[in-house]
Design an enzyme around this catalytic site. Structure first.
Site, PDB file in Angstrom:
ATOM      1  N   PHE A 134       0.928  -1.206   0.180  1.00  0.00           N
ATOM      2  CA  PHE A 134      -0.006  -0.035   0.090  1.00  0.00           C
ATOM      3  C   PHE A 134       0.995   1.184   0.051  1.00  0.00           C
ATOM      4  O   PHE A 134       1.966   1.495   1.004  1.00  0.00           O
ATOM      5  CB  PHE A 134      -0.743   0.138   1.208  1.00  0.00           C
ATOM      6  CG  PHE A 134      -1.838   1.211   1.307  1.00  0.00           C
ATOM      7  CD1 PHE A 134      -2.849   1.008   0.493  1.00  0.00           C
ATOM      8  CD2 PHE A 134      -1.465   2.498   2.153  1.00  0.00           C
ATOM      9  CE1 PHE A 134      -3.902   2.551   0.591  1.00  0.00           C
ATOM     10  CE2 PHE A 134      -2.460   3.358   2.293  1.00  0.00           C
ATOM     11  CZ  PHE A 134      -3.552   3.384   1.187  1.00  0.00           C
ATOM     12  N   ASP A 218       9.180   2.725   1.494  1.00  0.00           N
ATOM     13  CA  ASP A 218       8.179   3.463   1.880  1.00  0.00           C
ATOM     14  C   ASP A 218       7.999   2.969   3.677  1.00  0.00           C
ATOM     15  O   ASP A 218       7.478   2.034   4.045  1.00  0.00           O
ATOM     16  CB  ASP A 218       6.843   2.900   1.349  1.00  0.00           C
ATOM     17  CG  ASP A 218       5.396   3.743   2.095  1.00  0.00           C
ATOM     18  OD1 ASP A 218       5.488   4.251   3.167  1.00  0.00           O
ATOM     19  OD2 ASP A 218       4.239   3.665   1.181  1.00  0.00           O
ATOM     20  N   LYS A 247       3.012   9.226   8.786  1.00  0.00           N
ATOM     21  CA  LYS A 247       2.173   8.705  10.119  1.00  0.00           C
ATOM     22  C   LYS A 247       2.818   8.921  11.396  1.00  0.00           C
ATOM     23  O   LYS A 247       2.337  10.225  12.002  1.00  0.00           O
ATOM     24  CB  LYS A 247       1.894   7.477   9.917  1.00  0.00           C
ATOM     25  CG  LYS A 247       0.980   7.040   8.963  1.00  0.00           C
ATOM     26  CD  LYS A 247       0.233   5.723   8.939  1.00  0.00           C
ATOM     27  CE  LYS A 247      -0.698   5.416   8.091  1.00  0.00           C
ATOM     28  NZ  LYS A 247      -0.588   4.747   6.910  1.00  0.00           N
TER      29      LYS A 247
HETATM   30  C1  LIG Z   1      -0.793   5.017   5.451  1.00  0.00           C
HETATM   31  C2  LIG Z   1       0.497   4.753   4.346  1.00  0.00           C
HETATM   32  C3  LIG Z   1       0.436   5.650   3.174  1.00  0.00           C
HETATM   33  C4  LIG Z   1      -0.534   6.860   2.877  1.00  0.00           C
HETATM   34  O1  LIG Z   1      -0.438   7.758   3.807  1.00  0.00           O
HETATM   35  P1  LIG Z   1      -1.435   8.930   3.863  1.00  0.00           P
HETATM   36  O2  LIG Z   1      -1.197   9.739   4.952  1.00  0.00           O
HETATM   37  O3  LIG Z   1      -2.926   7.956   4.312  1.00  0.00           O
HETATM   38  O4  LIG Z   1      -1.597   9.575   2.353  1.00  0.00           O
HETATM   39  C5  LIG Z   1       1.366   5.175   2.246  1.00  0.00           C
HETATM   40  N1  LIG Z   1       2.186   3.983   2.541  1.00  0.00           N
HETATM   41  C6  LIG Z   1       2.164   3.524   3.596  1.00  0.00           C
HETATM   42  C7  LIG Z   1       2.903   2.175   3.696  1.00  0.00           C
HETATM   43  C8  LIG Z   1       0.908   3.703   4.585  1.00  0.00           C
HETATM   44  O5  LIG Z   1       0.947   2.772   5.684  1.00  0.00           O
END
Ligand SMILES: *Cc1c(COP(=O)(O)O)cnc(C)c1O
Length: 408
Positions: A134, A218, A247
């Site tokens: 994701f 990421d 986050k």
């Molecule tokens: C939450 C998340 C995102 C997206 O972040 P947002 O602040 O919701 O746009 C992207 N990559 C990973 C691995 C995530 O956990």
């Protein structure tokens, strides 16, 4: 009018029904409008690193708001420069690293996507990403997200992205000199807290380097100490070309960043990217204070130790429903033996515990990095009660099935 009716009428329908309405938080606890208290082991999806209403967070926000909130990226501010330097130090970029600030994970990954295109140019149109990983919900980051059902209503996607299995063999087969970048989510949080195979990041580093492709990690969910290192790639002892964070970095204040290493730091040039709000004094002051408190209180080590303590305690619960624990540090997934995760989450809410289910067979635990014995004991008690509730319901169901069959 109840709050449920207001929410149902006024809020976008892309989120399901809101499970509760919270009015206050303190540490790892939340209170709803009826005064019911909950233990929060979701922490706003790995966001509230210091828990709720932490005095360091509150003071940083209030002080900076009273000093200087926003001036635009035509200008620098002290908290912005301090945070950039701190992120470079924690990520270990050395002198040559650079930081781009946005306001969310998706914005950090959008910047990373553009970095990959700048690196690739016309000769490297391919970008590789992992199936099931994701990376966000905007059109660019959705194109990087290996979940066909998420993409389907919004086709066509930005072209060039190919999804591969999370094995070194699949990567070796897919890589050539037309690949600009590989995107990796080091623990697949949204997919159900799925670990990469041992040695994957080392293999990915070696193979991407051999083909001149960027390795972009990421760290949006895994970063800021959550897995027991500042960033998950550090467990593997590698140096990526770029990481994205968001986050947990702001502890509840929306902020994201792309951090580049080495030559990747020279790819953006004036005019190639920007953001009005990104990196403003208010957000960077709060994130700097949050990271400063994580360092001061040694919460990265706490995440590692409490994670192991939690794993052992969960495996000690006597229940046929609990099949195992995945993940690292305080990013844990409880694997269930039956597809009843949503029922367990609902039962947990009744018992006063906030957790979530990224899929039908997994509970995700991402509490504040500040948790200690008291929170862990309370959690085990509440999880045990929640699991029992669901087991009892399953037994009743099985019993009534037998009953019906006997009479058929
Ligand atoms: C939450 C998340 C995102 C997206 O972040 P947002 O602040 O919701 O746009 C992207 N990559 C990973 C691995 C995530 O956990």
């Amino acid at each position: 009018m109840t709050w449920q009716e207001d929410a149902g009428r006024d809020l976008v329908r892309s989120f399901g029904e809101r499970m509760a309405m919270f009015v206050r938080g303190e540490g790892s606890h939340l209170w709803d409008a009826d005064g019911k208290r909950y233990l929060d082991f979701l922490a706003g999806i790995a966001v509230d690193s210091l828990g709720h209403a932490h005095p360091v967070f509150v003071a940083a926000l209030a002080n900076q708001a009273a000093t200087l909130a926003h001036v635009s990226n035509y200008f620098a501010t002290p908290p912005q420069l301090e945070l950039a330097a701190r992120l470079k130090r924690l990520a270990g970029t050395g002198e040559s690293g650079r930081v781009y600030f946005g306001n969310s994970g998706a914005e950090a990954n959008e910047a990373a996507f553009k970095l990959a295109r700048l690196h690739g140019g016309a000769g490297r149109p391919r970008i590789l990403a992992l199936k099931d990983a994701f990376h966000g919900r905007t059109m660019g980051t959705l194109a990087l997200t290996g979940k066909p059902w998420m993409q389907e209503p919004f086709l066509p996607m930005t072209p060039g992205v190919e999804f591969i299995d999370s094995t070194a063999e699949a990567l070796e087969a897919a890589l050539d000199d037309r690949v600009a970048a590989l995107f990796v989510e080091p623990v697949k949080g949204e997919a159900g807290v799925i670990d990469l195979p041992d040695g994957y990041l080392q293999a990915a580093r070696e193979l991407t380097a051999r083909h001149g492709a960027l390795l972009i990690v990421d760290e949006i969910q895994t970063g800021a100490g959550r897995t027991g290192e500042w960033f998950a790639f550090q467990h593997a002892g590698i140096t990526p070309d770029a990481i994205t964070v968001a986050k947990g970095v702001g502890g509840g204040f929306p902020i994201g960043a792309l951090i580049t290493f080495g030559a990747a730091s020279d790819l953006f040039y004036p005019g190639t990217h920007g953001s009005t709000f990104g990196g403003n004094a208010l957000g960077t002051a709060v994130a700097g204070a949050v990271l400063g408190e994580i360092e001061r209180a040694d919460l990265v080590r706490n995440a590692a130790e409490r994670g192991e303590q939690l794993r052992t305690a969960i495996l000690g619960i006597e229940s046929d429903l609990i099949g195992g624990v995945r993940g690292r540090g305080l990013l844990l997934g409880v694997a269930l033996t039956h597809p009843v995760a949503k029922a367990v989450v609902a039962a947990a809410q009744e018992h006063g515990l906030v957790i979530n289910a990224p899929n039908d067979e997994t509970l995700r635990l991402v509490p504040a990095l500040t948790i200690g014995d008291v929170e862990i004991d309370e959690f085990i008690e509440l999880l045990t009660a929640s699991v029992r509730t669901v087991e009892d319901a399953l037994l009743l169901e099985a019993h009534s099935d037998t009953h019906t069959e006997a009479h058929a």
